[in-house]
Write a protein that holds these residues in place. Structure first.
Motif, short mmCIF file in Angstrom:
data_model
loop_
_atom_site.label_atom_id
_atom_site.label_comp_id
_atom_site.label_asym_id
_atom_site.label_seq_id
_atom_site.Cartn_x
_atom_site.Cartn_y
_atom_site.Cartn_z
N LYS A 7 0.82 -1.21 0.00
CA LYS A 7 0.00 0.00 0.00
C LYS A 7 0.86 1.27 0.00
O LYS A 7 0.34 2.36 -0.20
N ASN A 8 2.16 1.13 0.22
CA ASN A 8 3.04 2.29 0.18
C ASN A 8 3.80 2.42 -1.14
O ASN A 8 4.67 3.27 -1.27
N LYS A 9 3.45 1.60 -2.11
CA LYS A 9 4.04 1.73 -3.43
C LYS A 9 3.51 2.99 -4.11
O LYS A 9 2.37 3.39 -3.91
N ARG A 10 4.36 3.61 -4.93
CA ARG A 10 3.98 4.84 -5.62
C ARG A 10 3.15 4.50 -6.87
O ARG A 10 3.62 3.74 -7.73
N ASP A 31 -8.64 2.92 0.05
CA ASP A 31 -8.26 1.52 0.27
C ASP A 31 -6.92 1.41 0.98
O ASP A 31 -6.43 0.30 1.20
N GLY A 32 -6.29 2.55 1.31
CA GLY A 32 -5.07 2.52 2.10
C GLY A 32 -3.80 2.84 1.35
O GLY A 32 -2.72 2.89 1.95
N TYR A 33 -3.88 3.08 0.04
CA TYR A 33 -2.68 3.44 -0.71
C TYR A 33 -2.27 4.87 -0.34
O TYR A 33 -3.09 5.78 -0.37
N THR A 34 -1.01 5.04 0.00
CA THR A 34 -0.58 6.31 0.59
C THR A 34 0.12 7.24 -0.38
O THR A 34 0.26 8.43 -0.09
N GLN A 35 0.57 6.73 -1.53
CA GLN A 35 1.34 7.56 -2.45
C GLN A 35 0.74 7.47 -3.86
O GLN A 35 1.02 6.53 -4.61
N VAL A 36 -0.09 8.45 -4.18
CA VAL A 36 -0.78 8.48 -5.47
C VAL A 36 -0.55 9.84 -6.11
O VAL A 36 -0.73 10.87 -5.46
N ARG A 37 -0.13 9.85 -7.36
CA ARG A 37 0.07 11.10 -8.09
C ARG A 37 -0.68 11.01 -9.42
O ARG A 37 -0.81 9.92 -9.99
N THR A 38 -1.15 12.15 -9.92
CA THR A 38 -1.93 12.16 -11.15
C THR A 38 -1.25 13.01 -12.22
O THR A 38 -0.48 13.93 -11.93
N ALA A 39 -1.57 12.69 -13.49
CA ALA A 39 -1.09 13.45 -14.64
C ALA A 39 -2.20 13.47 -15.68
O ALA A 39 -2.87 12.46 -15.89
N GLY A 40 -2.36 14.62 -16.34
CA GLY A 40 -3.44 14.77 -17.31
C GLY A 40 -3.01 14.63 -18.75
O GLY A 40 -3.85 14.61 -19.65
N THR A 41 -1.70 14.56 -19.00
CA THR A 41 -1.17 14.44 -20.35
C THR A 41 -0.02 13.46 -20.37
O THR A 41 0.56 13.13 -19.31
N ALA A 42 0.37 13.02 -21.57
CA ALA A 42 1.52 12.14 -21.69
C ALA A 42 2.79 12.84 -21.25
O ALA A 42 3.65 12.24 -20.58
N ALA A 43 2.92 14.12 -21.59
CA ALA A 43 4.12 14.87 -21.19
C ALA A 43 4.23 14.95 -19.68
O ALA A 43 5.31 14.78 -19.11
N GLU A 44 3.11 15.24 -19.00
CA GLU A 44 3.12 15.30 -17.54
C GLU A 44 3.48 13.94 -16.95
O GLU A 44 4.20 13.85 -15.95
N ALA A 45 2.99 12.88 -17.58
CA ALA A 45 3.24 11.53 -17.08
C ALA A 45 4.72 11.18 -17.19
O ALA A 45 5.31 10.62 -16.24
#
Length: 234
Positions: A7-10, A31-45
């Motif tokens: 659950k601490n995986k990024r 659900d307990g995952y602690t490290q979540v990041r979002t990106a809206g484009t391929a470049a951001e990803a």
């Protein structure tokens, strides 16, 4: 493997619809995952993957600056992390193409949150089943699966901030982790102004992991730059 460690995986979420990003991120965090990041484009990803080094990615097929298949191939040039395709299209051709590229799974929107979380858990357990969550230091052991330090037979619990800081150091073991990077790991994407708090947390971590906190050998200061975590025998 203990799921608490997984659950601490990024996790990096990539989708051009903010509502979808927020919804999926909420599923994971609840659900307990602690490290979540979002990106809206391929470049951001790509930028996030190069800077943040995620352990797992969920890619939307349709993106404003390309498609998820091309993004998958770009990411594969420098990371072997598992990836799952998420798309509104259900054509067999897309599914076969995604899996043929080497994706770990493929889901069609809309989907049930429980099914999504189940598939994420299966992929993470399969991908990291051989990883040892017990980190060996000179005078102690860090058990990330239990968020504890084991020293002289005693178990010392880590706070959430101590855990996040130690995990960021462990991911870069033997290399300098800057003060800004550690503040971001502990306090999120706007970490400015937390330098003094970081120093206090570093001091408390040393009290748990070091034989002599005043003369640290595992969590060392690199003056003017940041800190390094030195593993036993490295």
């Amino acid at each position: 493997m203990d799921d608490r460690y997984l659950k601490n995986k990024r996790i990096l979420l990539v989708d051009d619809e903010k509502a979808i990003l927020d919804m999926v991120a909420d599923f994971l965090r609840e659900d307990g995952y602690t490290q979540v990041r979002t990106a809206g484009t391929a470049a951001e990803a790509v930028a996030a993957a190069e800077e943040w080094h995620p352990d797992f990615a969920v890619l939307d097929v349709m993106l404003p600056d390309g498609d998820g298949f091309s993004l998958f191939e770009r990411l594969r040039r420098f990371t072997e992390m598992p990836m799952l395709f998420l798309t509104a299209r259900g054509e067999d051709e897309d599914r076969i193409r995604g899996l043929g590229l080497g994706a770990d799974d493929y889901m069609v929107k809309p989907f049930l949150p429980k099914e999504f979380l189940l598939r994420v858990g299966i992929i993470l357990r399969r991908s990291f089943k051989g990883e040892d969550p017990l980190v060996r230091l000179a005078g102690s052991r860090v058990d990330f699966s239990r968020a504890e330090v084991v020293r002289d037979g005693e178990r010392l619990p880590l706070t959430a901030k101590e855990f996040a800081i130690l995990q960021a150091l462990y991911r870069n073991a033997g290399r300098i982790v800057t003060i800004d990077q550690l503040c971001e790991a502990a306090w999120g994407e706007n970490p400015f102004g937390y330098e003094n708090s970081l120093m206090a947390h570093i001091r408390r971590i040393r009290e748990k992991i070091e034989t002599n906190p005043s003369r640290p050998v595992s969590l060392v200061t690199v003056k003017g730059l940041g800190y390094k975590l030195m593993l036993e025998g490295k």
